[in-house]
Design an enzyme around this catalytic site. Structure first.
Site, mmCIF file in Angstrom:
data_model
loop_
_atom_site.group_PDB
_atom_site.id
_atom_site.type_symbol
_atom_site.label_atom_id
_atom_site.label_comp_id
_atom_site.label_asym_id
_atom_site.label_seq_id
_atom_site.Cartn_x
_atom_site.Cartn_y
_atom_site.Cartn_z
ATOM 1 N N GLN A 43 -6.770 -6.106 -6.358
ATOM 2 C CA GLN A 43 -6.517 -5.253 -7.519
ATOM 3 C C GLN A 43 -6.204 -6.038 -8.786
ATOM 4 O O GLN A 43 -6.254 -5.481 -9.876
ATOM 5 C CB GLN A 43 -5.373 -4.278 -7.197
ATOM 6 C CG GLN A 43 -5.769 -3.305 -6.091
ATOM 7 C CD GLN A 43 -4.649 -2.347 -5.714
ATOM 8 O OE1 GLN A 43 -3.861 -2.637 -4.813
ATOM 9 N NE2 GLN A 43 -4.560 -1.213 -6.383
ATOM 10 N N HIS A 88 -4.190 -6.697 2.587
ATOM 11 C CA HIS A 88 -3.973 -5.502 1.758
ATOM 12 C C HIS A 88 -5.326 -4.827 1.526
ATOM 13 O O HIS A 88 -5.969 -5.031 0.501
ATOM 14 C CB HIS A 88 -3.297 -5.868 0.434
ATOM 15 C CG HIS A 88 -2.714 -4.681 -0.288
ATOM 16 N ND1 HIS A 88 -1.390 -4.618 -0.690
ATOM 17 C CD2 HIS A 88 -3.256 -3.508 -0.680
ATOM 18 C CE1 HIS A 88 -1.170 -3.445 -1.290
ATOM 19 N NE2 HIS A 88 -2.297 -2.764 -1.306
ATOM 20 N N ASN A 106 -0.994 -4.010 5.145
ATOM 21 C CA ASN A 106 -0.524 -2.970 4.241
ATOM 22 C C ASN A 106 -1.133 -1.622 4.618
ATOM 23 O O ASN A 106 -2.359 -1.506 4.766
ATOM 24 C CB ASN A 106 -0.944 -3.317 2.807
ATOM 25 C CG ASN A 106 -0.575 -2.218 1.817
ATOM 26 O OD1 ASN A 106 0.588 -2.045 1.485
ATOM 27 N ND2 ASN A 106 -1.555 -1.448 1.363
ATOM 28 N N GLU A 107 -0.286 -0.624 4.739
ATOM 29 C CA GLU A 107 -0.719 0.761 4.974
ATOM 30 C C GLU A 107 -1.884 0.874 5.959
ATOM 31 O O GLU A 107 -2.987 1.305 5.605
ATOM 32 C CB GLU A 107 -1.108 1.439 3.652
ATOM 33 C CG GLU A 107 0.065 1.650 2.728
ATOM 34 C CD GLU A 107 -0.251 2.558 1.533
ATOM 35 O OE1 GLU A 107 -1.430 2.873 1.308
ATOM 36 O OE2 GLU A 107 0.698 2.950 0.849
HETATM 37 C C1 FCB Z 1 -1.061 2.379 -2.048
HETATM 38 C C2 FCB Z 1 -1.747 1.028 -1.981
HETATM 39 C C3 FCB Z 1 -1.781 0.288 -3.288
HETATM 40 C C4 FCB Z 1 -2.031 1.220 -4.438
HETATM 41 C C5 FCB Z 1 -1.017 2.330 -4.421
HETATM 42 C C6 FCB Z 1 -1.120 3.283 -5.595
HETATM 43 O O1 FCB Z 1 -1.690 3.231 -1.141
HETATM 44 O O2 FCB Z 1 -1.120 0.217 -1.026
HETATM 45 O O3 FCB Z 1 -2.731 -0.728 -3.203
HETATM 46 O O4 FCB Z 1 -3.326 1.713 -4.365
HETATM 47 O O5 FCB Z 1 -1.147 3.077 -3.241
#
Ligand code: FCB
Length: 411
Positions: A23, A115, A158-159
């Protein structure tokens, strides 16, 4: 002015801001998302992004000078391993310089290993569904451990619950008949519509396996606290819909939280909250208060998120690894964050063990196909790459220095 009590936070609390490599870095040309950007109709390209690959020292200086004490950033697999089994020592040295720049500035580096983005070759080999996925990821993590000396916090993936959705979205861009409308993982439609399809459980299980493999490697090779970060849904329940909520909560969130049992921490990432009724998850209603990613304005979501996480994972310390708002109005960012921190402090007062708060995002960055939704504490001129701190950066830095949300925060 609303009268509120002063909210103090424990000594040693992490106060930070976050970014993710794809990003902000620019020209992440060997990654799967770079290739995918071309296939998504109407998507903005990441291009040079914010040129943070070269300007990271300035980004870290902004964190340090604001009063924040932590910078969460990611290392990019596609740069470290541009071809299978070929590790770039230069890329590793680059990320080591970022870690050293943080340490020299008195900023705690909080490093994310993955990520959302993977190397393009990994995707072409079958990606997270492929037979070799976990072995490939383990090998990358082994290479990465060599630069993690002195890093106290490492997030493996991440997520994973959003990543599982993104895997399916990526597949849809390759299959015109898939019928999945592309929007980006975080952007909702501008009219109420059925919510995104749930994260596929089989991909979720694969990511759990990858996380556990990475955790073993990191525990063996570093002194870091190891965890992963889960996108919180902050579900609220309509009368009679408890069972429906529990079912949905498992596939959207708890599968991933349960996999964090035995971790050193769990990252909570919360932005908004959503209702669950007898028919399932209700779309965010269209409302003038909605954020630029069209989600409901819900500063209280963070409180719901950490309480639910603590219920599922008793004894595992929480770090808020992301929380923030997409808005063009910086005063609204301060108001949102004040509400979120108040809800967080209240949950902590009720016994939830939270070790830090990391805001998303340090910079207005590339929101997975869109440049418009601005989450940053700092604006960036995308032609000159000049960083322009917004008042919210100094405000959050002030909260960090005081280690408290004071009365004036509510003005
Ligand atoms: C999360 C992500 C991050 C960004 C935020 C707004 O889902 O981890 O990269 O997109 O949301």
């Amino acid at each position: 002015m609303i009268e509120r009590p002063m909210r103090s936070f424990p000594d040693g609390f992490l106060w930070g801001a976050a970014t993710a490599p794809h990003q902000v870095e620019g020209n992440n040309v060997n990654s799967d998302f770079w290739a995918q950007e071309e296939r998504m109709p109407g998507a903005d390209r990441s291009g040079d992004a914010l040129d943070s690959y070269h300007r990271y020292a300035e980004d870290i200086r902004l964190v340090a000078e604001s009063g924040l004490n932590t910078y969460r950033f990611g290392i990019e697999w596609a740069r470290i391993e541009p071809a299978p089994g070929r590790v770039s020592r230069a890329a590793l040295a680059h990320y080591r310089r970022m870690i050293d720049a943080c340490l020299a500035a008195g900023v705690t580096p909080f490093v994310t290993i993955h990520h959302f983005t993977s190397p393009r070759w990994f995707a072409e080999e079958g990606g997270w569904r492929g037979e070799r996925a976990v072995d490939r990821f383990r090998a990358y993590v082994e290479a990465a451990t060599s630069i993690l000396g002195g890093v106290e916090w490492v997030c493996t993936i991440n997520e994973p619950n959003m990543l599982a959705i993104m895997v399916r979205e990526a597949e849809a861009t390759l299959d015109p008949d898939a019928g999945l409308e592309w929007l980006s993982p975080t952007l909702e439609a501008d009219t109420p519509r059925p919510v995104k399809p749930a994260p596929p459980v089989e991909i979720g299980r694969r990511l759990v396996e990858a996380h556990h493999a990475a955790r073993d490697v990191l525990r063996e090779g570093t002194d870091a606290r190891v965890g992963w970060s889960v996108a919180s849904r902050a579900f609220e329940t309509r009368p009679g819909a408890e069972e429906v909520r529990r079912r949905l909560e498992y596939v959207w969130e708890d599968l991933y939280l349960e996999a964090a049992r035995g971790d050193d921490f769990v990252g909570v990432q919360a932005y908004s909250a959503q209702w669950v009724g007898l028919d399932g998850i209700e779309p965010h209603p269209v409302h003038p208060d909605n954020t630029l990613v069209r989600t409901a304005y819900r500063p209280d979501a963070l409180g719901i998120a950490v309480r639910h996480t603590a219920d599922v994972l008793p004894g595992v310390p929480i770090v808020v690894t992301e929380n923030g708002i997409a808005t063009g109005d910086d005063a609204r960012r301060v108001a949102y964050t004040t509400g979120a921190l108040d809800a967080l402090a209240e949950a902590m007062g009720a016994g939830v063990d939270v070790r830090g708060y990391i805001h998303w995002s340090l910079l207005d960055n590339y929101e997975w196909g869109h440049w418009d939704p601005t989450f940053g504490l700092v604006a960036v001129d995308r032609e000159t790459f000049e960083r322009r701190p917004k008042p919210s950066l100094a405000w959050l830095g002030g909260v960090a220095k005081a280690n408290a949300l004071r009365d004036e925060a509510w003005r």
